[in-house]
Design a protein around this motif. Structure first.
Motif, PDB file in Angstrom:
ATOM      1  N   UNK A 141       0.748  -0.979   0.183  1.00 44.80           N
ATOM      2  CA  UNK A 141      -0.250   0.320  -0.120  1.00 44.80           C
ATOM      3  C   UNK A 141       0.679   1.767   0.109  1.00 44.80           C
ATOM      4  N   UNK A 142       2.055   1.448   0.521  1.00 42.79           N
ATOM      5  CA  UNK A 142       2.916   2.680   0.763  1.00 42.79           C
ATOM      6  C   UNK A 142       3.318   2.753  -0.422  1.00 42.79           C
ATOM      7  N   UNK A 143       3.724   1.745  -1.478  1.00 45.76           N
ATOM      8  CA  UNK A 143       4.135   1.526  -2.662  1.00 45.76           C
ATOM      9  C   UNK A 143       3.114   2.927  -3.585  1.00 45.76           C
ATOM     10  N   UNK A 144       2.143   3.186  -3.229  1.00 43.52           N
ATOM     11  CA  UNK A 144       0.856   4.274  -3.762  1.00 43.52           C
ATOM     12  C   UNK A 144       1.039   5.072  -2.779  1.00 43.52           C
ATOM     13  N   UNK A 145       1.364   5.547  -2.009  1.00 40.85           N
ATOM     14  CA  UNK A 145       1.569   6.159  -1.403  1.00 40.85           C
ATOM     15  C   UNK A 145       2.911   7.223  -1.476  1.00 40.85           C
ATOM     16  N   UNK A 146       4.240   6.320  -2.108  1.00 42.37           N
ATOM     17  CA  UNK A 146       5.170   7.151  -2.394  1.00 42.37           C
ATOM     18  C   UNK A 146       5.085   7.395  -3.831  1.00 42.37           C
ATOM     19  N   UNK A 147       3.952   6.900  -4.344  1.00 35.30           N
ATOM     20  CA  UNK A 147       4.170   7.016  -6.095  1.00 35.30           C
ATOM     21  C   UNK A 147       3.566   8.812  -6.010  1.00 35.30           C
ATOM     22  N   UNK A 148       2.294   9.156  -5.085  1.00 36.29           N
ATOM     23  CA  UNK A 148       1.914   9.938  -5.616  1.00 36.29           C
ATOM     24  C   UNK A 148       2.757  11.131  -4.935  1.00 36.29           C
ATOM     25  N   UNK A 149       3.008  10.845  -3.822  1.00 36.20           N
ATOM     26  CA  UNK A 149       4.626  11.843  -3.007  1.00 36.20           C
ATOM     27  C   UNK A 149       5.466  12.186  -4.057  1.00 36.20           C
ATOM     28  N   UNK A 150       5.314  11.444  -4.041  1.00 36.88           N
ATOM     29  CA  UNK A 150       7.342  11.322  -6.021  1.00 36.88           C
ATOM     30  C   UNK A 150       6.423  12.504  -6.597  1.00 36.88           C
ATOM     31  N   UNK A 151       5.447  12.255  -7.153  1.00 35.58           N
ATOM     32  CA  UNK A 151       5.027  12.806  -8.394  1.00 35.58           C
ATOM     33  C   UNK A 151       5.074  14.112  -7.924  1.00 35.58           C
ATOM     34  N   UNK A 152       4.237  14.353  -6.714  1.00 33.71           N
ATOM     35  CA  UNK A 152       4.238  15.546  -6.365  1.00 33.71           C
ATOM     36  C   UNK A 152       5.714  16.808  -5.941  1.00 33.71           C
ATOM     37  N   UNK A 153       6.639  15.737  -5.580  1.00 34.14           N
ATOM     38  CA  UNK A 153       8.080  16.355  -5.463  1.00 34.14           C
ATOM     39  C   UNK A 153       8.184  16.641  -6.324  1.00 34.14           C
ATOM     40  N   UNK A 154       8.163  15.829  -6.863  1.00 34.51           N
ATOM     41  CA  UNK A 154       8.940  15.980  -8.610  1.00 34.51           C
ATOM     42  C   UNK A 154       8.532  16.788  -9.126  1.00 34.51           C
ATOM     43  N   UNK A 155       7.108  17.211  -9.294  1.00 32.33           N
ATOM     44  CA  UNK A 155       6.184  18.618  -9.417  1.00 32.33           C
ATOM     45  C   UNK A 155       6.261  19.682  -9.147  1.00 32.33           C
ATOM     46  N   UNK A 156       6.667  19.615  -8.161  1.00 31.36           N
ATOM     47  CA  UNK A 156       6.384  20.705  -7.265  1.00 31.36           C
ATOM     48  C   UNK A 156       8.333  21.610  -7.377  1.00 31.36           C
ATOM     49  N   UNK A 157       9.346  20.620  -6.634  1.00 33.83           N
ATOM     50  CA  UNK A 157      10.331  20.930  -7.150  1.00 33.83           C
ATOM     51  C   UNK A 157      11.063  20.637  -8.451  1.00 33.83           C
ATOM     52  N   UNK A 158      10.047  20.197  -9.728  1.00 41.24           N
ATOM     53  CA  UNK A 158      10.936  20.295 -11.393  1.00 41.24           C
ATOM     54  C   UNK A 158      12.054  19.523 -11.075  1.00 41.24           C
ATOM     55  N   UNK A 159      12.094  18.728 -10.657  1.00 42.78           N
ATOM     56  CA  UNK A 159      13.495  17.791 -10.327  1.00 42.78           C
ATOM     57  C   UNK A 159      13.196  16.740 -11.837  1.00 42.78           C
TER      58      UNK A 159
END
Length: 151
Positions: A10-28
Motif C-alpha cells: 500500500x505504501x507503494x501508492x503513497x510513495x508514487x503520489x508523494x514522489x510525483x508531487x515532489x517532482x512536480x513542485x521541485x521541477x526535478x
C-alpha cells in the motif's frame, strides 16, 4: 508480518503520489537530483500517513488483518504517542543503515544486511514478556486483535 508486507504494498501508492508531487513542485528532471530532500519529504509523508491512521486505531492494512494499535491501557493512541511509535518504528531499518553508510558497500550487500537486521529485530520480539515488538514496548503501545464479534 503479513500485515507489514501488505502495508509495504500500500505504501507503494503513497510513495508514487508523494514522489510525483515532489517532482512536480521541485521541477526535478532526474531521479538522482534532489535525492535527500525527496527522502526527507517521504519521511514526513510517511509520518503523516502512519500518525493519522494510528491515532484512528488502524491503517488500511491493519483493517484487512483485523489488527488495532492501542496504548498500554487499551485506549486509542494520541497523536503524540502515534508520532513516538512512528519514530521508534524506524528501529526496523535505521541501525544497519547508519552503521553501513560510511563503508560505501554495494546495494546488494546493504540489502542482505538490512534484511538480516529486520529478521533479527522481528525474532527479538520473542524475548519480550508479552511477545510484542520492541518499538511498541518502547512507545507504550501494543497490537491487539480487532476481529469482529460473531452475532
Amino acid at each position: 508480518m503479513a500485515c507489514w508486507l501488505y502495508e509495504g504494498i500500500l505504501m507503494f501508492g503513497v510513495v508514487f503520489i508523494a514522489g510525483y508531487l515532489f517532482g512536480t513542485l521541485s521541477q526535478t528532471r532526474n531521479a538522482l537530483d534532489n535525492r535527500h530532500p525527496l527522502q526527507a519529504f517521504l519521511f514526513v509523508v510517511f509520518g503523516i500517513y502512519f500518525v493519522w491512521f494510528w491515532a484512528k486505531g488502524q491503517t488500511l492494512a491493519m483493517k484487512t488483518w483485523h489488527i488495532r494499535v492501542v496504548d498500554s491501557a487499551g485506549q486509542p493512541l494520541t497523536q503524540l504517542r502515534a508520532l513516538g511509535r512512528y519514530v521508534l518504528a524506524w528501529l526496523w531499518f535505521l541501525p544497519p543503515l547508519v552503521v553501513l553508510a560510511p563503508f560505501g558497500l554495494p546495494a546488494s550487500e546493504i540489502v542482505v544486511i538490512l534484511v538480516g537486521w529486520v529478521v533479527f529485530w522481528a525474532l527479538a520480539s520473542r524475548l519480550h514478556p508479552q511477545r510484542q515488538f520492541w518499538h511498541d514496548a518502547l512507545a507504550g503501545t501494543r497490537l491487539v486483535n480487532s476481529q469482529p464479534r460473531a452475532q
